[in-house]
Design a protein around this motif. Structure first.
Motif, PDB file in Angstrom:
ATOM      1  N   TYR A  23       0.844  -1.200   0.000  1.00  0.00           N
ATOM      2  CA  TYR A  23       0.000   0.000   0.000  1.00  0.00           C
ATOM      3  C   TYR A  23       0.882   1.255   0.000  1.00  0.00           C
ATOM      4  N   PRO A  24       0.462   2.312  -0.750  1.00  0.00           N
ATOM      5  CA  PRO A  24      -0.741   2.438  -1.573  1.00  0.00           C
ATOM      6  C   PRO A  24      -0.497   1.988  -3.016  1.00  0.00           C
TER       7      PRO A  24
ATOM      8  N   GLN B 164      -6.338   0.639  -2.084  1.00  0.00           N
ATOM      9  CA  GLN B 164      -6.106   0.144  -0.735  1.00  0.00           C
ATOM     10  C   GLN B 164      -5.638  -1.312  -0.704  1.00  0.00           C
TER      11      GLN B 164
END
Length: 495
Positions: A345-346, A483
């Motif tokens: 992430y991201p 996400q």
């Protein structure tokens, strides 16, 4: 602190020269893409409009085939735009998706021209003794006729204009048997008034020359100029006739530019290769043999909001422009992302890449444009077309950001800090959600779409609902991919 050597300064100056020419090339490729899409949207592909002259069954099949060819060319122009941006990124340039609106008349910048040849105009370069044969063609006596970027319906005049805009230089165009020579694209020297007192940087018919100059400049760059590797660039492996590969050295830079000119003008391609020039040339010759073909609905040239009298149609027109701006923001953010293969992430690059290309371009941009051309924009009096196509209009404020996407970038070079509108996934998601909500408000307004052909009212409503549902899902997918790097399905039926 030591001063940079003269060699370093020369290299830096050369890189900036290449970047500026690539920025010109990027805008040219985007103008081509939008112009071809406008023409494709105008073509009668599925429905017969009973209120106006319509193609018969055989003609409808012909125009549908032409539409597929134009969509394919437009996709390849998107490929060219993508490759130019990989070229920019490879040498440290900022991605470039700015676009001058046609109402601003930016033609002097490109000098693809201002004088389209009208249907039926007599060719001026073919010999009366052997018309159309190479023996009758002396390229030393000919210069290309310049042409504008124009948003117009697809008719024979547009097909000829597009052929000329994609034509290579005369000396590389003429085959031994004289085939594929579009005589309407050239004039004899001295038969036309001067267009400009000072020649612009890109002259008519010299897109080929632009890339030839770029190849020469790239050849002079030191190996050290290639500062961004494959992991920082966008890659599309043969999808929808698009092939986008990373540029990492002189060889791949040359390959990218060769692919662009081969697909566009047919440079160094086999005689049977279906370049953009050859495709449009073949359409013109087929059209000339077939006689009058009502291929397209009559659309306003280079439309702006003030051309639209109906409020409902005006709102759809504005929704399209807003959606197109969102697409350019997504593409800029995608190409500016320094790590295209994140492992944690991201997941910005996967989110923008997986939603911008196929879902947003086809399910929102293309679908909404095909709705727009079915709506009544004016009452048709005074010779005004009843319909308009999409304007692809970009606001001055956004164009300013697109031309300088970094807080600390200068002279077209990338900086260290990307501006928030390109780096913040929440900003992009909000734009998509606002679009979806406004479209839903129009659907639920109780106003029937002002279609030119009443038989298409239900189809337009169904299509708008399809676009609204998928735009809402695209917003959800953007967040989920960002996400978790997990992609969700979209509604694909009904197209």
């Amino acid at each position: 602190m030591s001063n940079p050597s003269g060699q370093d300064r020369d290299s830096s100056s050369l890189v900036q020269e290449v970047v500026q020419k690539l920025r010109n090339a990027a805008e040219i490729e985007q103008q081509f893409m939008c112009m071809y899409l406008y023409g494709a949207f105008s073509i009668q592909k599925r429905y017969v409009n009973e209120q106006h002259v319509s193609p018969n069954a055989a003609q409808l099949e012909m125009t549908r085939r032409w539409a597929n060819m134009i969509y394919s060319v437009a996709r390849q122009e998107m490929e060219h735009l993508a490759l130019v941006n990989n070229l920019l990124r490879s040498i440290g340039g900022a991605p470039y998706f700015a676009r001058s609106n046609l109402v601003e008349k930016p033609f002097h910048k490109y000098h693809l021209g201002a004088n389209p040849v009208r249907a039926g105009q007599t060719a001026v370069c073919a010999s009366s003794t052997a018309p159309g044969k190479s023996s009758a063609i002396n390229c030393d006596e000919l210069v290309p006729i310049p042409h504008d970027f124009v948003f117009s319906k697809f008719d024979l005049d547009a097909a000829r204009r597009w052929t000329c805009m994609e034509a290579p230089e005369c000396s590389t165009l003429v085959a031994e048997d004289g085939s594929h020579f579009a005589e309407w694209c050239f004039r004899r020297k001295g038969t036309q008034k001067a267009v400009d007192a000072a020649p612009p940087p890109v002259e008519p018919g010299t897109i080929e020359e632009l890339y030839r100059v770029l190849k020469g400049l790239f050849a002079r760059l030191p190996v050290s100029a290639f500062v961004n590797g494959a992991s920082t660039q966008v890659v599309i492996e043969q999808q929808y006739d698009i092939y986008v590969f990373p540029v990492t050295d002189h060889a791949t830079a040359n390959q990218a530019m060769s692919l662009i000119t081969e697909q566009g003008e047919g440079i160094n391609a086999s005689p049977t290769y279906e370049s953009h020039y050859h495709r449009f040339y073949d359409i013109v010759r087929e059209w000339e043999k077939a006689g009058p073909v009502p291929a397209a609905w009559d659309l306003k040239h280079d439309p702006v909001r003030n051309d639209i009298e109906d409020e409902y149609t005006g709102r759809v027109f504005e929704l399209f422009n807003g959606a197109y701006e969102t697409l350019l923001i997504m593409l800029t953010g995608l190409y500016a992302t320094t790590n295209q293969l994140p492992t944690s992430y991201p997941y910005l690059a996967p989110a923008l890449g997986m939603e911008a290309f196929a879902p947003f371009m086809t399910m929102v941009i293309r679908s909404l444009a095909e709705v727009l051309v079915q709506l009544r924009a004016t009452d048709g009096r005074g010779g005004k077309p009843e319909r308009v196509g999409p304007g692809f209009i970009v606001s001055d404020a956004l164009n300013s950001e697109l031309r300088n996407p970094y807080v600390d970038g200068q002279n077209g070079m990338a900086g260290q800090t990307l501006k928030p509108i390109f780096a913040d996934i929440d900003y992009v998601i909000t734009r998509v959600e606002v679009f979806s909500q406004r479209l839903l408000g129009l659907i639920n307004s109780g106003t029937r779409p002002p279609v030119v052909d009443p038989a298409l009212a239900d189809w337009v409503m169904q299509r708008m609902q399809y676009i609204q549902v998928n735009s809402h899902r695209i917003a959800i997918n953007l967040r989920r991919i960002y996400q978790q790097n997990v992609f969700s399905a979209l509604q694909s039926d009904g197209y």
